[in-house]
Scaffold this active site. Structure first.
Site: not given
Length: 570
Positions: A303-305, A332, A307
């Site tokens: 998710y985000c960073v 994500f 990811g």
């Protein structure tokens, strides 16, 4: 003399038509003098060049039109439609004086932003920085943010005899004391009571993360387990909010063995933590789950960073001939190519980076600074809305689980954080083959063939959809791109039971996001079931939910119940 005095006293007061005429005369005279003075000067771009003078004339014309409407009751007789800006939707803003205040503000704001767009001789990045700074200033100077220009505040002050201002002052002083803007009632939520309630156990703890295994609720579970890497700039329970919103609970109910990484909030002991350490942590967590359940591979979510780091992890595994340890990867709102990373790029110039370094004398960055940065990206909604409601109107804070999580900040290792901003946001090195390494292994995203599911938020202001889309051009394996309605959080945390938003699927190999959208199919509701079906396509084999599938029953003993220690550590 007496006759002259009597004559003056008996003179009729100027009519509205005369006031309107003289207002126009004064305005026109001032405009002519400005133009004459500008004409006598040498031409200076941005000051008295023809294009700038034209914009000045436009501003004066708009201002005179506004004053003409204000002085002419006939022109103001027709009811105006409610403003589209929700800050001004209260009926009190229709009163003539405050309607004038509102329209004056909007006229000035519009011309300021148009002036930015018209500036010549600057780089596109500089123009975007100037526009962001101007928009931030414009939002800050809204008449809704000041007690004496906001009719709602004036009415409330009269109604409560000033109690609203005293209560608002109390709210403001409390925020100053804690060094952070309050968005929600902090007493309404508690971890383990009505947040992060999905049953599970911490089965591993390192200096950087805890690994949580969740208790199965179905007799059969998917043979390939799932491990989730949340962003370390926030607490993991964004994916385990109240039970009806929890992605983790939903995934467990879908018959998936779920593991969650809970990152430790940084302190001075983590001053040497770097990029390599977070990639190593992901590799460690993947191997721990594989060994615990005796499976060849895992499904992974970043998710985000996290990811971004998952992409690096996949590149390391591919380079080492170990790519088969991850059966699939889901992203994500994650970015790997930061060329179009949006407004956060305004915070990565040399001066900003020096300031971050100064704010981290003990080797870690206080999470409240990051929280303020993200609030600034949506200042109108996440800063000034609360100044008006809770400082000026003295309203009580409403309970909201998502905003409670948003204010639950974590600290960041400063060495890692600075290198992240520099190497990724500023220099965009991750998409340059071999420009970055992990433990001596060069990173090359183009060799990653892991099947990937890439989700972006249509209204995401942190990881813009256009930026997330770029990931589709860097991986070599099969990939599905899904564009979800809403933004960075609500676009992800959208349970099927809510019946909200929509998502688009289409040609993930399209040349651009615009081409994808042009040919995409819209589906109402949550994208979660689509993702679950995509997992089955990677392998639908199931096993009994016994033995090591139950937290603490395998070779790793239970350390403590979920949500664990690190999520509570400041």
């Amino acid at each position: 003399m007496a006759d002259q005095t009597d004559a003056a006293a008996g003179a009729a007061a100027p009519s509205l038509d005369e006031m309107q005429h003289w207002t126009w005369v004064m305005g026109r005279a001032q405009q002519m003098m400005m133009e004459q003075g500008m004409a006598a000067m040498p031409v200076v771009p941005g000051l008295n060049d023809p294009a700038t003078l034209e914009r000045v004339r436009d501003f004066w014309a708009d201002s005179l039109t506004l004053w003409t409407r204000f002085l002419s009751p006939g022109a103001a007789a027709a009811p105006a439609p409610p403003p589209s800006d929700k800050r001004f939707r209260a009926p009190a803003w229709r009163e003539p004086v405050f309607d004038m205040v509102r329209q004056s503000y909007e006229t000035i704001a519009d011309h300021m932003l148009r002036q930015v767009d018209a500036v010549t001789g600057v780089e596109p990045k500089q123009r975007e920085q100037l526009r962001f700074a101007t928009q931030t200033f414009v939002d800050a100077m809204s008449p809704t943010n000041f007690a004496w220009t906001n009719p709602e505040v004036i009415e409330k002050t009269i109604e409560t005899r000033g109690d609203n201002l005293l209560k608002g002052l109390q709210n403001m002083l409390a925020d100053i004391g804690r060094g952070q803007l309050t968005h929600t009632d902090g007493t309404s939520f508690e971890l383990g009571r009505n947040l992060a309630m999905t049953p599970g156990q911490v089965v591993k703890r390192t200096d950087l993360f805890e690994l949580i295994q969740y208790t199965p609720v179905t007799p059969q579970v998917l043979a390939t387990p799932l491990i989730i890497f949340p962003p370390w700039i926030n607490r993991f329970y964004i994916l385990d909010l109240t039970p009806e919103k929890s992605f983790i609970r939903w995934a467990v109910e879908q018959g998936i063995t779920v593991f969650m990484v809970s990152w430790r909030s940084a302190d001075a002991s983590m001053k040497d933590v770097a990029w390599d350490d977070y990639v190593r942590a992901q590799l460690d967590a993947i191997d721990t789950v594989r060994d615990l359940l005796d499976v060849p591979a895992v499904h992974a979510i970043g998710y985000c960073v996290a990811g971004t780091t998952l992409a690096a992890t996949l590149a390391v595994l591919a380079a080492r001939g170990q790519a088969d340890r991850v059966a699939s990867a889901t992203f994500f709102t994650a970015q790997v190519d930061f060329a179009a990373a949006g407004d956060l790029l305004h915070f990565v110039d040399d001066e900003q980076l020096k300031m971050v370094e100064k704010l981290s004398p003990d080797g870690f960055l206080d999470g409240r600074y990051m929280a303020m940065t993200f609030n600034l990206l949506r200042g109108r909604d996440l800063i000034w809305n609360y100044v008006t409601n809770n400082y000026l109107l003295g309203k009580d804070y409403a309970p909201f689980d998502l905003l409670h999580w948003n204010g639950d900040t974590t600290n960041l290792p400063s060495r890692w954080h600075l290198s992240y901003l520099t190497d990724l946001y500023r220099d965009n090195r991750l998409v340059q083959p071999g420009a970055m390494t992990v433990d001596g292994t060069p990173l090359d995203l183009s060799i990653v063939r892991t099947p990937s599911y890439v989700q972006a938020g249509r209204e995401d202001h942190i990881a813009p959809a256009e930026s997330v889309w770029k990931l589709t051009h860097h991986f070599a394996g099969p990939l599905k791109f899904v564009l979800a309605g809403s933004g960075h959080i609500a676009g992800v945390v959208n349970p099927p039971s809510a019946g909200k938003y929509q998502y688009w699927t289409g040609d993930s190999g399209a040349a651009s996001l615009a081409d994808f959208v042009a040919g995409a199919t819209e589906t109402k509701g949550s994208w979660w079931p689509d993702w679950r079906g995509w997992l089955d396509e990677r392998g639908a084999e199931t096993v009994e939910a016994v033995g090591a599938r139950v937290p603490g029953d395998g070779k790793l003993p239970a350390i403590e119940p979920a949500p664990g220690l690190y999520v509570r550590t400041r």
